[in-house]
Structure formats: structure tokens, C-alpha cells
Write an enzyme that holds these catalytic residues in place. Structure first.
Site, PDB file in Angstrom:
ATOM      1  N   MET A  79       0.775  -1.300   0.093  1.00  0.00           N
ATOM      2  CA  MET A  79       0.100   0.006   0.062  1.00  0.00           C
ATOM      3  C   MET A  79       0.803   1.316  -0.020  1.00  0.00           C
ATOM      4  O   MET A  79       1.976   1.300   0.286  1.00  0.00           O
ATOM      5  CB  MET A  79      -1.258  -0.174   1.103  1.00  0.00           C
ATOM      6  CG  MET A  79      -1.830  -1.167   1.201  1.00  0.00           C
ATOM      7  SD  MET A  79      -3.142  -1.024   2.428  1.00  0.00           S
ATOM      8  CE  MET A  79      -3.909   0.354   2.356  1.00  0.00           C
ATOM      9  N   HIS A  80       0.133   2.517  -0.331  1.00  0.00           N
ATOM     10  CA  HIS A  80       0.841   3.630  -0.125  1.00  0.00           C
ATOM     11  C   HIS A  80       1.607   4.315  -1.091  1.00  0.00           C
ATOM     12  O   HIS A  80       2.228   5.517  -1.058  1.00  0.00           O
ATOM     13  CB  HIS A  80       1.461   3.868   1.348  1.00  0.00           C
ATOM     14  CG  HIS A  80       0.517   3.463   2.419  1.00  0.00           C
ATOM     15  ND1 HIS A  80      -0.703   3.686   2.621  1.00  0.00           N
ATOM     16  CD2 HIS A  80       0.726   2.453   3.437  1.00  0.00           C
ATOM     17  CE1 HIS A  80      -1.304   3.056   3.701  1.00  0.00           C
ATOM     18  NE2 HIS A  80      -0.392   2.310   4.188  1.00  0.00           N
ATOM     19  N   ASP A 233      -2.690  -5.189   0.389  1.00  0.00           N
ATOM     20  CA  ASP A 233      -2.288  -6.225   0.881  1.00  0.00           C
ATOM     21  C   ASP A 233      -2.982  -7.018   1.972  1.00  0.00           C
ATOM     22  O   ASP A 233      -3.176  -7.992   1.963  1.00  0.00           O
ATOM     23  CB  ASP A 233      -0.707  -6.325   1.135  1.00  0.00           C
ATOM     24  CG  ASP A 233       0.015  -5.156   1.944  1.00  0.00           C
ATOM     25  OD1 ASP A 233      -0.925  -4.420   2.506  1.00  0.00           O
ATOM     26  OD2 ASP A 233       1.134  -4.993   2.069  1.00  0.00           O
TER      27      ASP A 233
END
Length: 483
Positions: A79-80, A233
Site C-alpha cells: 500500500m501507499h 495487501d
């Protein structure tokens, strides 16, 4: 047949499942991380695409008939990550990853608004502060940004030509109004962005497009192949272990540590540095406590002591007998929940000349378990508290560690039968749902449980006292940190 592709930080993995959700094939390929400066962490997006092609080429060679029958693909990913594209969809710079801390000042600047709009503290690992950092430090690149994609969604673009994302992954950008499952114009404007630079939003179990015909031919797929929204995830792992009903959850003992609990409505707790995100299936949200160093602490100790993590843990036996006289703070990479402190670092406290590597190993396992307790204590799930947590990740193979965690959390830990229930498997389930218009809650059923490890009642008070001392150490260590 259905494919799940997980774009991790250290590797890209794909699994191929059949109609009965049995894994019939899997492949993975390692990925490299670049750290050009202290606290920075970057990856070349082209490496994800190269790995994806190689992994699916391998599956096509190994499972020709099964790949020909693929009807749906699901995507999961770290992520991110800020993947910046120009007007021709060319990558402008290496992707700034989730564990990159350069944008701490920018995160602090927007945190008050983020807490109100998204229900989340603005942490430097999230996407929005990264774009502010690029605006402040690389203005010539910022001026050319036409699209920002998360890692898995860049792979989707290469697979389908579509700019799309799912709710769970997008919630980690800080540009999503989490309760409404929609982009926030206020958060976008605050960071110098607008909706035209965002992908279209979909539920994780919905179809976002279809696989490019040329790629389908390359991998021997003969029919229409739907690509699902997928998930971040941890949300995809939630689908993999069947944590989709309110009150269900899991504990992931990987390089980092996660406690994840599902709810039927949005509820944030930014004061506790809790992640309050959308889930990858419709009408659900989740709260998540994240510890940045979990099994990674054991790997670190093994490296220092020149011993394998498995050998270190095996020396402890199967069952704890009480807390160690040593305390270990597992802040080797800073900490997220509950401290949101990128600068804090770890420590051993109470070392004695008589202590050996067995004592240090026990302290490390307990320190990680105490960090999980910190996470659990700040989750504020409404009504349906989890009655047990399913254990996943490499650390879940140690019965001693699970027994320690169960006792410290005061909660049973369920161990699934042997199998792969990770993010790639969850992504494959989402691909199945999208392709067949199936019920997400029926498809994402929990696995068979091999064993449930209960708290050791006679040790609860001793561990509670040790945890209280552990909690007292954070402010002391923070004060004593070198300046």
C-alpha cells in the site's frame, strides 16, 4: 481458473486457483528496494511489470491448460506507494514506498484535516504527504504529474490500459473520504491535487476491465479475462483468511506485524494511530494496528547472533513459562500503532551478564507480542469484538510465539491447516468473484483450523505486569534517544 497477483515489497507472487479454490500453481520473483538516502525507500515500477511478465510466463509454461481456462484476475499490493505518471503515462520518478519516512514534515502539516476527513493520522508512509514532498522538493516533476497510481494499480494499467483502484488500497492514500468510499476534494486540494489525477474507484470484488488481448495471447488465455479491483495487501489477506464478516480478524506475524479486524461500518481512532480503512468487499470496513518490526526483529537478532531464526526459536520449546527478566522494545524501524513515531528506535533493557542468546530471543518474541497488545488495545471496533484471531505469516509457525501472543492478548489464536492464505490467494478469490458475479462472503470463507492456541491463564497476570513496564519504557527511551 483464476489468478491472484500480489505486488509485494520484496517479491511479486502469483497463484493460480481452480473453481474449488485449490491452488494449482504458484510462482514468485524477488524485487529490489533502493535506499538512496537514510530513511528513503524506492522501487522502479518497471521492475514490477518485468516480474509480473516473468511470473506469468512461468505459470503459462508450467500450467498451459489451466492458464488457458483463466477467467478472472485479482490484484493485491503493497500500500501507499506513490507511482507518478506524466500525460503519456510514463513514470516520472521511482515509486516512493510505504516505508519511506522523508515526508514527516508534510504529514504533520495535513494531519489535523486528515483525522477529520479520513479518520486517519497523516503518516509519512501514506501517499498524500509524499506528493507534497515532491511538490516541495521536486517541483519540476510535480508539475508534470497527471496521474498517481498505487503499485498494484500501475500493474493493472499495464495489464488492461485502465486507470482504476479499489476502496481498500485507496483508503491508504489519505485522499479517500473513508466513510463515503469516495475521493475527498478537500484532501486533494490540501495537497495540490485534483480528481483528474486520481484513478476511477471500484469495489475490490468488482470488475474494472479486461486483460489486453495481446497479453492474453502471450499467456495462452483463450476467453475474456476480467480484472477485479483487488485490494491492499492486508485487505486482500483478510479475503484470503476469510476475515470479511464483522468481528472477524487476523494477526499477521511477518516482517511487520498487523492486527486486522473487520466491521460493518466505518469508525476511526486517529488518536491511537489506528488505520481505519475500507475493506476489499462491499459494505465493510476494517481497523488495523500496525507494528513496523515483527518477525523482522527476529531476523535482525539472528543476523547479529549468526544463527537462523528457526534455531533461535526452537531452543525455547513449545510453551512459555513466564516473562523474561529482559524487556525488548521492537522499534527497529520506528513505530506506527500506537505511537506514530518514525524516529523512535529499539532497545534491550535489563541485560545481565548471565543472559544468553536464549534469553535475548525470548525477550524479542515478548517485545513483539507486547507491540501487538498495544495495537489491540487501541482498536475500537463497534459491538462485535473478535473472539479469536487467525494467525498468518512466517512467525505463525512457532507454537511458542503464538502461545506467548495469545496469553499477552488474552485471546485465542487459531492456526489454519497448512496452505497459502495470503494476499495473492485473497486476490485470486476477488478475481473469481468479479468473473463469476459471486457472493464475496460465500467465496471468502475461513479455512479449516488445525489448532486453536488458548491463553495460559496462570501466566496472564505476570505478562500483564511485564507489559505495563514495557509501556512505561517508550517515553523514557524517547527522551533518552541521541539528538
Amino acid at each position: 481458473m483464476y489468478l491472484g497477483i500480489d505486488i509485494g515489497t520484496s517479491s511479486l507472487k502469483a497463484v493460480l486457483i481452480d473453481d474449488g479454490q485449490r491452488i494449482v500453481g504458484s510462482r514468485s520473483m524477488s524485487l529490489d528496494v533502493s535506499r538512496p538516502h537514510s530513511g528513503w525507500s524506492e522501487q522502479d515500477p518497471e521492475s514490477w511489470w518485468t516480474a509480473c511478465g516473468a511470473v506469468l510466463d512461468g505459470l503459462a509454461a508450467d500450467h498451459r491448460a489451466e492458464m488457458a481456462a483463466v477467467r478472472g484476475i485479482g490484484l493485491s499490493g503493497q500500500m501507499h506507494g506513490a507511482t507518478l505518471l506524466d500525460e503519456a503515462d510514463k513514470v516520472l520518478r521511482p515509486c516512493i514506498l510505504w516505508n519511506d519516512g522523508r515526508s514527516a514534515a508534510e504529514a504533520a502539516e495535513i494531519s489535523t484535516v486528515s483525522e477529520r476527513v479520513t479518520g486517519n493520522i497523516a503518516m509519512p508512509g501514506f501517499t498524500a504527504p509524499k506528493l507534497m514532498w515532491v511538490r516541495n522538493h521536486e517541483p519540476e516533476i510535480f508539475a508534470r504529474v497527471r496521474t498517481v497510481l498505487l503499485p498494484k494499480d500501475y500493474v493493472r494499467l499495464r495489464l488492461t490500459g485502465d486507470k482504476a483502484s479499489d476502496m481498500s488500497d485507496s483508503a491508504g492514500t489519505l485522499w479517500l473520504e473513508t466513510a463515503k468510499r469516495a475521493w475527498s476534494d478537500e484532501m486533494l486540494a490540501l495537497t495540490g491535487m485534483d480528481r483528474s489525477q486520481m484513478p476511477e474507484l471500484f469495489e475490490g470484488s468488482a470488475a474494472t476491465g479486461t486483460l489486453n488481448a495481446e497479453l492474453a495471447s502471450r499467456w495462452g488465455m483463450t476467453g475474456k479475462v476480467v480484472v477485479a479491483g483487488g485490494g491492499g495487501d492486508n485487505a486482500a489477506s483478510g479475503c484470503g483468511v476469510g476475515a470479511v464478516a464483522p468481528g472477524t480478524g487476523f494477526i499477521s506475524i511477518g516482517t511487520s506485524g498487523v492486527i486486522f479486524v473487520t466491521a460493518d461500518r466505518y469508525r476511526g481512532n486517529p488518536a491511537g494511530a489506528v488505520h481505519a480503512f475500507c475493506h476489499a468487499v462491499p459494505g465493510t470496513w476494517h481497523q488495523m494496528g500496525v507494528s513496523l518490526s515483527s518477525a523482522g526483529c527476529l531476523d535482525w537478532l539472528g543476523h547479529i547472533l549468526e544463527a537462523s531464526p528457526g534455531d533461535l526459536v526452537d531452543a525455547l520449546g513449545d510453551k512459555p513459562e513466564g516473562p523474561s527478566s529482559i524487556l525488548f522494545l521492537p522499534y527497529l524501524s520506528g513505530e506506527r500503532t500506537p505511537h506514530n513515531d518514525v524516529a523512535i528506535r529499539g532497545a534491550f533493557v535489563g541485560l545481565d551478564q548471565a543472559d544468553d542468546r536464549r534469553a535475548m530471543t525470548q525477550a524479542v518474541l515478548e517485545g513483539v507480542a507486547f507491540a501487538f497488545k498495544d495495537c489491540l488495545d487501541v482498536l475500537t471496533m463497534p459491538l462485535a469484538e473478535p473472539r479469536r484471531l487467525l494467525a498468518v505469516g512466517g512467525g505463525s509457525r512457532s507454537r511458542y510465539w503464538l502461545s506467548t501472543i495469545a496469553t499477552i492478548l488474552g485471546m485465542p489464536i487459531a492456526v489454519p491447516e497448512d496452505g497459502d492464505f495470503g494476499a495473492a490467494f485473497g486476490a485470486a478469490r476477488l478475481g473469481l468473484i468479479a468473473a463469476e458475479d459471486a457472493d464475496p462472503f460465500a467465496v471468502c470463507a475461513p479455512p479449516a483450523i488445525r489448532e486453536t492456541i488458548d491463553p495460559i491463564a496462570g501466566l496472564s497476570e505476570a505478562y500483564a505486569a511485564a507489559h505495563a513496564t514495557y509501556c512505561d519504557l517508550y517515553p523514557a527511551i524517547k527522551e533518552a534517544m541521541p539528538r
